[in-house]
Design an enzyme around this catalytic site. Structure first.
Site, PDB file in Angstrom:
ATOM      1  CE1 TYR A  88      -3.727   2.400   0.933  1.00  0.00           C
ATOM      2  CE2 TYR A  88      -1.859   3.768   2.050  1.00  0.00           C
ATOM      3  CZ  TYR A  88      -3.051   3.657   1.603  1.00  0.00           C
ATOM      4  OH  TYR A  88      -3.993   4.747   1.609  1.00  0.00           O
TER       5      TYR A  88
ATOM      6  CD  GLU B  45      -6.015   4.843  -1.248  1.00  0.00           C
ATOM      7  OE1 GLU B  45      -6.181   4.606   0.194  1.00  0.00           O
ATOM      8  OE2 GLU B  45      -7.383   4.763  -1.737  1.00  0.00           O
TER       9      GLU B  45
END
Length: 386
Positions: A109, A197
């Site tokens: 992530y 993101e």
């Protein structure tokens, strides 16, 4: 302003990031025609909406053949996708994206955002990427690392090392990850993003660091200097009332409560919503009229608030600094007469010429409830709808 995944990936690619080869389309026929050119063993079909949680909601499908892609695309296009971020009303899928499949060795992530508390740029990284990143944050917060960066032309190698350390990569792969972080930082600054993101960021079996999914949002106040980004705006993904508000220079966000709010200044608007909750009701919106309050602007604000059928009362809270309270009061009276407001209307004025403003409201002949202070205003509007 938010953009779609396929748009975000094109921007990432422009800055040197590796993304899977893919195409988007508004029609199944065009999608299938272009999908045949993809060099892939399997097709990954993705619904394009401005909301997360697509995978768990059936908005991402892995398909073996063109025939399977055809059936899945026909089923997905035009349907409403309901995720934990869309709410029960869901979002209609107006465009599809299909890309080459990737052989995943490991998921990570990575995100970059503006940290307003520290006035820095924050990178968030984890070796636990994928659909359940929210659960990781709750259950295993040590697996998530936040690195705050002071604004500069470039990000240092030292900071890059901190960001990717949790990935536990070999020397060669770490270089790839660091180059990606540098690219994202430069992109973030160049295009006035406030969020990037990548979830998941993956390591493939070919030892490539690839952005498998991407989300971006941008500072609305900087769009004037980023026309190419503004052109990516999809009005189908925005609330009609929010679009209408932007036309009149109003900052409006629809909420789920019963008390409509009209306030000047974002901080005062937040305080107004908080005190409504304190007195037992929920705000129906955030609405900042800014520094001006002409009849036309106030009228537009009223119409937007009243377009929400859940609104049972309206609270106007104005602190007159640059904006004079008497001018605002006259705008409220004129607009209220024109629109014929049928729900209780409570007005609290303070600041420049507030006494003159209060007289205008009291002598208007309208059923306007004038409040002494903010607490009194909140109490009166809550009582008026019971």
């Amino acid at each position: 302003m938010n953009i779609h995944e396929h748009q975000a990936k094109q921007i990432l690619k422009k800055y040197g990031a590796i993304v899977p080869e893919g195409i988007f389309s508004f029609s199944v026929e065009e999608l299938l025609q272009q999908a045949r050119s993809l060099n892939t063993k399997k097709f990954v079909l993705k619904a394009q909406i401005h909301a997360g949680g697509r995978g768990k909601a059936g908005g991402i499908k892995i398909l073996n053949t063109i025939d399977e892609l055809n059936l899945a695309a026909k089923e997905m296009l035009g349907k409403k996708l309901i995720t934990h971020q869309t709410g029960p009303e869901g979002r209609k899928v107006n465009r599809l994206y299909v890309e080459s499949s990737s052989e995943i060795k490991k998921e990570f992530y990575l995100s970059c955002l503006v940290d307003r508390t520290s006035s820095k740029i924050a990178f968030i990284s984890s070796d636990q990427g994928g659909m359940d990143i929210e659960d990781v944050a709750k259950k295993n917060p040590k697996k998530i690392v936040t690195t705050k960066i002071s604004l500069d032309d470039e990000i240092s190698d030292k900071d890059c090392e901190k960001i990717v350390e949790i990935f536990k990569l070999s020397v060669d792969l770490k270089k790839q990850a660091i180059n990606l972080v540098k690219s994202i930082y430069k992109m973030f600054i160049d295009i006035d993003a406030n969020l990037v993101e990548i979830n998941p960021l993956i390591l493939t079996k070919e030892n490539k660091i690839v952005c498998l999914d991407a989300k971006m949002s941008f500072d609305d106040n900087a769009l004037f200097r980023n026309p190419d980004i503004l052109n990516l705006r999809d009005l189908n993904e925005e609330e009609e009332t929010e679009i209408e508000a932007s036309k009149h220079g109003l900052s409006y966000i629809k909420l789920d409560g019963s008390i409509g709010c009209m306030v000047n200044g974002a901080g005062l608007a937040m305080a107004t919503m908080d005190i409504i909750k304190l007195y037992g009701e929920e705000p129906a919106n955030f609405l900042d009229v800014g520094g001006g309050a002409s009849k036309e602007k106030v009228s537009a604000a009223f119409k937007i608030i009243l377009s929400d059928k859940n609104v049972k009362g309206i609270l106007i809270n104005i602190f007159g600094g640059i904006m004079r309270c008497d001018v605002l009061a006259q705008g409220v009276v004129d607009a209220a007469k024109e629109i014929k407001i049928e729900v209780p209307l409570v007005v609290r004025l303070a600041g420049t010429k507030f006494e003159e403003g209060k007289k205008i409201l009291d002598n208007s002949g309208l059923k306007i409830i004038s409040a002494i202070d903010l607490a009194d205003a909140a109490k009166r509007v809550v009582e008026s709808i019971k």
